[in-house]
Scaffold this active site. Structure first.
Site, mmCIF file in Angstrom:
data_model
loop_
_atom_site.group_PDB
_atom_site.id
_atom_site.type_symbol
_atom_site.label_atom_id
_atom_site.label_comp_id
_atom_site.label_asym_id
_atom_site.label_seq_id
_atom_site.Cartn_x
_atom_site.Cartn_y
_atom_site.Cartn_z
ATOM 1 C CG HIS A 21 4.546 -6.460 11.327
ATOM 2 N ND1 HIS A 21 4.060 -7.123 12.435
ATOM 3 C CD2 HIS A 21 4.081 -5.193 11.415
ATOM 4 C CE1 HIS A 21 3.340 -6.286 13.162
ATOM 5 N NE2 HIS A 21 3.330 -5.106 12.563
ATOM 6 C CE LYS A 45 1.251 1.298 19.953
ATOM 7 N NZ LYS A 45 1.595 0.725 18.630
ATOM 8 N NE ARG A 94 -3.721 -3.129 9.753
ATOM 9 C CZ ARG A 94 -3.221 -2.873 10.947
ATOM 10 N NH1 ARG A 94 -2.178 -3.518 11.383
ATOM 11 N NH2 ARG A 94 -3.780 -1.982 11.733
ATOM 12 C CB SER A 132 0.458 -6.892 16.644
ATOM 13 O OG SER A 132 1.571 -6.954 15.784
#
Length: 166
Positions: A21, A45, A94, A132
């Site tokens: 990030h 989430k 990514r 994450s």
């Protein structure tokens, strides 16, 4: 009339913010006059860290950077962008596996506000595997994460862990 600043919004859950990030934010700052890092509540989430904790982590990680602000939000990303005069959304890619979801999200946001453009940035190769969720999994097993998150964030995570253990 003066030249309008190009403001970009980088939305995410940042649970926690990673070196990937951070890399994307640095790249965005090279392209835009200002970057707003928007930390989403994302209750669906079920984040490991509360919104205010994530905001503190992001602010700590970005302390040395200029022209970046951090906000928390719980509304539509395009609404937040409009209220902050941001015309560009930053998204990180990514791998090819991210692409389909991100493309769909980009089209959705553009359908909600035609003035919003989405710019996709790739982190440096050394950060491409970091997410994450990988960091959260490692934290659950007390594994090492200092190579995956900014050192200021690692410190906050360690302090929080020691408070829980007391």
């Amino acid at each position: 009339m003066g030249i309008m600043k190009k403001i970009a919004l980088y939305p995410g859950t940042f649970d926690p913010i990673t070196n990937g990030h951070f890399d994307i934010i640095e790249r965005a700052l090279n392209l835009f006059d200002e970057v707003i890092v928007a930390v989403a509540l994302s209750a669906d989430k079920k984040p490991m860290y509360m919104l205010d904790e994530r905001i503190v982590m992001v602010k700590a990680a970005l302390m040395g950077l200029k022209n970046v602000t951090v906000v928390g939000f719980d509304n539509l990303t395009v609404e937040l962008a409009k209220s902050n005069n941001a015309t560009v959304l930053i998204r990180g890619l990514r791998a090819v596996s991210d692409f389909e979801y991100e493309l769909q999200l980009g089209y959705l946001n553009n359908s909600l506000d035609e003035e919003i453009e989405t710019v996709y940035l790739m982190p440096k190769l050394q950060h491409a595997f970091i997410s994450s969720s990988i960091v959260r999994n490692l934290l659950k097993f007390n594994a090492k994460t200092e190579h995956l998150v900014p050192k200021e964030v690692q410190k906050i995570i360690a302090e929080k862990k020691s408070c829980i253990l007391q």
